[in-house]
Motif scaffolding. Sequence first.
Motif, PDB file in Angstrom:
ATOM      1  N   ALA A 235       1.027  -1.164  -0.072  1.00 13.09           N
ATOM      2  CA  ALA A 235       0.029   0.122  -0.194  1.00 13.09           C
ATOM      3  C   ALA A 235       0.784   1.257   0.108  1.00 13.09           C
ATOM      4  O   ALA A 235       1.704   1.255   0.726  1.00 13.09           O
ATOM      5  N   GLY A 236       0.424   2.273  -0.880  1.00 11.56           N
ATOM      6  CA  GLY A 236       1.299   3.454  -0.954  1.00 11.56           C
ATOM      7  C   GLY A 236       2.489   3.379  -1.820  1.00 11.56           C
ATOM      8  O   GLY A 236       3.107   4.679  -2.216  1.00 11.56           O
ATOM      9  N   PHE A 237       2.785   2.270  -2.316  1.00  8.25           N
ATOM     10  CA  PHE A 237       3.958   2.105  -3.188  1.00  8.25           C
ATOM     11  C   PHE A 237       3.883   2.453  -4.771  1.00  8.25           C
ATOM     12  O   PHE A 237       2.911   2.274  -5.048  1.00  8.25           O
ATOM     13  N   THR A 238       4.894   3.294  -5.068  1.00  9.23           N
ATOM     14  CA  THR A 238       4.671   3.805  -6.407  1.00  9.23           C
ATOM     15  C   THR A 238       5.952   2.992  -7.225  1.00  9.23           C
ATOM     16  O   THR A 238       7.138   3.412  -6.934  1.00  9.23           O
ATOM     17  N   SER A 239       5.541   2.512  -8.293  1.00  9.98           N
ATOM     18  CA  SER A 239       6.880   1.769  -9.064  1.00  9.98           C
ATOM     19  C   SER A 239       7.680   2.818  -9.888  1.00  9.98           C
ATOM     20  O   SER A 239       7.341   3.858 -10.196  1.00  9.98           O
ATOM     21  N   ARG A 240       8.962   2.671 -10.002  1.00 12.49           N
ATOM     22  CA  ARG A 240       9.779   3.552 -10.861  1.00 12.49           C
ATOM     23  C   ARG A 240       9.499   3.161 -12.299  1.00 12.49           C
ATOM     24  O   ARG A 240       9.001   1.799 -12.603  1.00 12.49           O
ATOM     25  N   PRO A 241       9.464   3.997 -13.259  1.00 14.86           N
ATOM     26  CA  PRO A 241       9.095   3.940 -14.614  1.00 14.86           C
ATOM     27  C   PRO A 241       9.911   2.780 -15.315  1.00 14.86           C
ATOM     28  O   PRO A 241      11.238   2.698 -15.029  1.00 14.86           O
ATOM     29  N   ARG A 242       9.507   2.025 -15.998  1.00 17.55           N
ATOM     30  CA  ARG A 242      10.015   0.949 -16.813  1.00 17.55           C
ATOM     31  C   ARG A 242       9.619   0.738 -17.991  1.00 17.55           C
ATOM     32  O   ARG A 242       8.240   0.714 -18.194  1.00 17.55           O
ATOM     33  N   LEU A 243      10.218   0.316 -19.190  1.00 14.96           N
ATOM     34  CA  LEU A 243       9.997   0.050 -20.440  1.00 14.96           C
ATOM     35  C   LEU A 243      10.331  -1.578 -20.614  1.00 14.96           C
ATOM     36  O   LEU A 243      11.601  -1.665 -20.198  1.00 14.96           O
ATOM     37  N   SER A 244       9.594  -2.390 -21.271  1.00  8.02           N
ATOM     38  CA  SER A 244      10.187  -3.597 -21.711  1.00  8.02           C
ATOM     39  C   SER A 244       9.601  -3.940 -23.125  1.00  8.02           C
ATOM     40  O   SER A 244       8.464  -3.497 -23.674  1.00  8.02           O
ATOM     41  N   THR A 245      10.288  -4.786 -23.964  1.00  9.41           N
ATOM     42  CA  THR A 245       9.803  -5.329 -25.266  1.00  9.41           C
ATOM     43  C   THR A 245       8.740  -6.354 -25.244  1.00  9.41           C
ATOM     44  O   THR A 245       8.294  -6.649 -26.456  1.00  9.41           O
ATOM     45  N   ASP A 246       8.464  -6.635 -23.861  1.00 13.67           N
ATOM     46  CA  ASP A 246       7.285  -7.841 -23.889  1.00 13.67           C
ATOM     47  C   ASP A 246       5.800  -7.151 -23.321  1.00 13.67           C
ATOM     48  O   ASP A 246       5.645  -6.755 -22.325  1.00 13.67           O
ATOM     49  N   GLY A 247       5.052  -6.949 -24.586  1.00 10.11           N
ATOM     50  CA  GLY A 247       3.812  -6.541 -24.206  1.00 10.11           C
ATOM     51  C   GLY A 247       3.433  -7.571 -23.034  1.00 10.11           C
ATOM     52  O   GLY A 247       3.356  -8.616 -23.284  1.00 10.11           O
ATOM     53  N   THR A 248       2.416  -6.937 -22.244  1.00 12.54           N
ATOM     54  CA  THR A 248       2.138  -7.837 -21.221  1.00 12.54           C
ATOM     55  C   THR A 248       0.428  -7.589 -20.806  1.00 12.54           C
ATOM     56  O   THR A 248       0.025  -6.563 -20.801  1.00 12.54           O
ATOM     57  N   VAL A 249       0.068  -8.878 -20.463  1.00 10.48           N
ATOM     58  CA  VAL A 249      -1.492  -8.812 -20.018  1.00 10.48           C
ATOM     59  C   VAL A 249      -1.680  -9.046 -18.339  1.00 10.48           C
ATOM     60  O   VAL A 249      -0.816 -10.014 -17.825  1.00 10.48           O
ATOM     61  N   PHE A 250      -2.008  -8.168 -17.868  1.00  6.92           N
ATOM     62  CA  PHE A 250      -2.107  -8.060 -16.359  1.00  6.92           C
ATOM     63  C   PHE A 250      -3.557  -8.467 -15.825  1.00  6.92           C
ATOM     64  O   PHE A 250      -4.453  -7.649 -16.433  1.00  6.92           O
ATOM     65  N   VAL A 251      -3.544  -9.180 -14.806  1.00  4.10           N
ATOM     66  CA  VAL A 251      -5.052  -9.304 -14.168  1.00  4.10           C
ATOM     67  C   VAL A 251      -4.804  -8.882 -12.646  1.00  4.10           C
ATOM     68  O   VAL A 251      -3.799  -9.077 -11.907  1.00  4.10           O
ATOM     69  N   VAL A 252      -5.694  -7.928 -11.968  1.00  2.83           N
ATOM     70  CA  VAL A 252      -5.643  -7.556 -10.707  1.00  2.83           C
ATOM     71  C   VAL A 252      -6.275  -8.631  -9.903  1.00  2.83           C
ATOM     72  O   VAL A 252      -7.448  -8.969  -9.982  1.00  2.83           O
ATOM     73  N   VAL A 253      -5.411  -9.125  -8.898  1.00  5.60           N
ATOM     74  CA  VAL A 253      -5.925 -10.205  -8.111  1.00  5.60           C
ATOM     75  C   VAL A 253      -6.681  -9.802  -6.841  1.00  5.60           C
ATOM     76  O   VAL A 253      -7.411 -10.063  -6.496  1.00  5.60           O
ATOM     77  N   GLU A 254      -5.759  -8.611  -6.307  1.00  3.10           N
ATOM     78  CA  GLU A 254      -6.173  -8.048  -5.041  1.00  3.10           C
ATOM     79  C   GLU A 254      -5.890  -6.548  -5.242  1.00  3.10           C
ATOM     80  O   GLU A 254      -4.767  -6.297  -5.498  1.00  3.10           O
ATOM     81  N   GLY A 255      -6.799  -5.929  -4.637  1.00  2.00           N
ATOM     82  CA  GLY A 255      -6.519  -4.415  -4.259  1.00  2.00           C
ATOM     83  C   GLY A 255      -6.774  -3.252  -5.337  1.00  2.00           C
ATOM     84  O   GLY A 255      -7.673  -3.594  -6.331  1.00  2.00           O
ATOM     85  N   LYS A 256      -6.636  -1.998  -4.800  1.00  2.00           N
ATOM     86  CA  LYS A 256      -6.951  -1.045  -5.722  1.00  2.00           C
ATOM     87  C   LYS A 256      -5.726  -0.137  -6.346  1.00  2.00           C
ATOM     88  O   LYS A 256      -4.728  -0.058  -5.404  1.00  2.00           O
ATOM     89  N   GLY A 257      -5.499   0.338  -7.446  1.00  2.00           N
ATOM     90  CA  GLY A 257      -4.469   1.265  -7.796  1.00  2.00           C
ATOM     91  C   GLY A 257      -4.560   1.979  -8.945  1.00  2.00           C
ATOM     92  O   GLY A 257      -5.732   1.900  -9.643  1.00  2.00           O
ATOM     93  N   VAL A 258      -3.438   2.436  -9.395  1.00  2.00           N
ATOM     94  CA  VAL A 258      -3.238   3.155 -10.831  1.00  2.00           C
ATOM     95  C   VAL A 258      -2.211   2.435 -11.784  1.00  2.00           C
ATOM     96  O   VAL A 258      -1.252   2.218 -11.141  1.00  2.00           O
ATOM     97  N   ALA A 259      -2.657   2.560 -12.874  1.00  2.00           N
ATOM     98  CA  ALA A 259      -1.322   2.129 -14.024  1.00  2.00           C
ATOM     99  C   ALA A 259      -1.172   3.419 -14.671  1.00  2.00           C
ATOM    100  O   ALA A 259      -2.221   3.964 -15.292  1.00  2.00           O
ATOM    101  N   ARG A 260       0.082   3.961 -14.717  1.00  4.45           N
ATOM    102  CA  ARG A 260       0.264   5.264 -15.700  1.00  4.45           C
ATOM    103  C   ARG A 260       1.043   4.691 -16.960  1.00  4.45           C
ATOM    104  O   ARG A 260       2.245   4.170 -16.673  1.00  4.45           O
ATOM    105  N   VAL A 261       0.546   4.539 -17.944  1.00  3.73           N
ATOM    106  CA  VAL A 261       1.307   4.084 -19.410  1.00  3.73           C
ATOM    107  C   VAL A 261       1.235   5.240 -20.384  1.00  3.73           C
ATOM    108  O   VAL A 261       0.226   5.624 -20.808  1.00  3.73           O
ATOM    109  N   GLY A 262       2.231   5.907 -20.431  1.00  2.00           N
ATOM    110  CA  GLY A 262       2.496   6.788 -21.595  1.00  2.00           C
ATOM    111  C   GLY A 262       1.634   7.972 -21.425  1.00  2.00           C
ATOM    112  O   GLY A 262       1.100   8.263 -22.456  1.00  2.00           O
TER     113      GLY A 262
END
Length: 350
Positions: A273-300
């Motif tokens: 809770a409260g964690f914000t990841s450092r920005p990262r780019l990668s060549t593998d386009g990824t599908v995510f599923v939210v298992v638990e919790g709430k948050g925000v994804a910032r993409v471009g």
Amino acid sequence: MSAALSNDAATQLKALYAEMQPQSLYPLWEVLSALVTPTPRSPAQVHRWTYADARDYLLRAGDLITAAQAERRVLIMENPGLPGTSCATSSLYAGLQLILPGEIAPCHRHAQCALRFVMEGEGAFTAVDGEKAVMRPFDLVLTPGWQWHDHGNTSAQPMIWLDGLDIPTVMHFDASFAEHWPESAHPETVPPGDTTLRYGRNMRPMRGTASDRRPGAQPLFHYPYSEWRESLENLAQSGDPDPHFGHALEFTNPAHGGAVMPTISAHVRLLPAGFTSRPRLSTDGTVFVVVEGKGVARVGGKEITLQERDTLVVPSWRELVFQADTELVLFGYSDRVAQEKLGLFREHRS
Ligand code: 1HN
């Protein structure tokens, strides 16, 4: 093409192109910069599917067509930037499958590798080569390429899972094969759980003995939520999160310790809770599923809110930041393993 041409040369080149075209010959210099880009330029878009909305449409389909009629009753999650392709990323497919109580999705096998990530329901099964994996929410179940698989729901509730397949990858190589088992279900070959006891305990039956039952390269196919969640919790309790991933675990194939299947890598991550990841780019386009919790994804520059069971696709080489409003647990799959084998995988961490 960079340096300017004289008007005369340009006119004559146009005429040349028109003459060549019936013989399927084209000038590279007109398209080179679009073919070989300095960085990836995926036509795929970042997109989120809200679980409640998709579920509603899927249940409505369930009133209209049976699993047997459909063969697989699935809503494709098609990337809006890749219309008409059934692709979630350029190399991977995603869909939501529904099996209602009493239904069977008939037995078949194909060259494509598949994973199931359970969204809802408990007690239905995927049978892989005649062994049932009894599924609970957020379990990961594999059906590796060319292994027989059928699904059945002997529980009293609808069962919904996400299907992740390498369909676009197989299509890219023109390598699709498929066949049907003569009956709707494969006969039971061993009791549920047999494979885990045989191959999932850091041991394996002696090679060449009759008890070595599973295909050597792909023995294990069930990674229960109860197990991976406990491991992830232990990780989170006992160290600092990685600045880009949070606490992250990759699912592995015990045959070699690498990714779960030849074309698909899968992982889970926990962001405190409260964690914000450092920005990262990668060549593998990824599908995510939210298992638990709430948050925000910032993409471009786009902000996407995330809630439990939402599916998010992030294309290759888009800067990604996750912000966890509460403790946030994510499942993700990508073609990272395939790109690594081909010498293509790259990432940039800031
Ligand atoms: C498939 O075999 C399944 O076995 C699900 O459940 C989705 C999408 C495209 C091609 C094959 C399944 C699929 C699929």
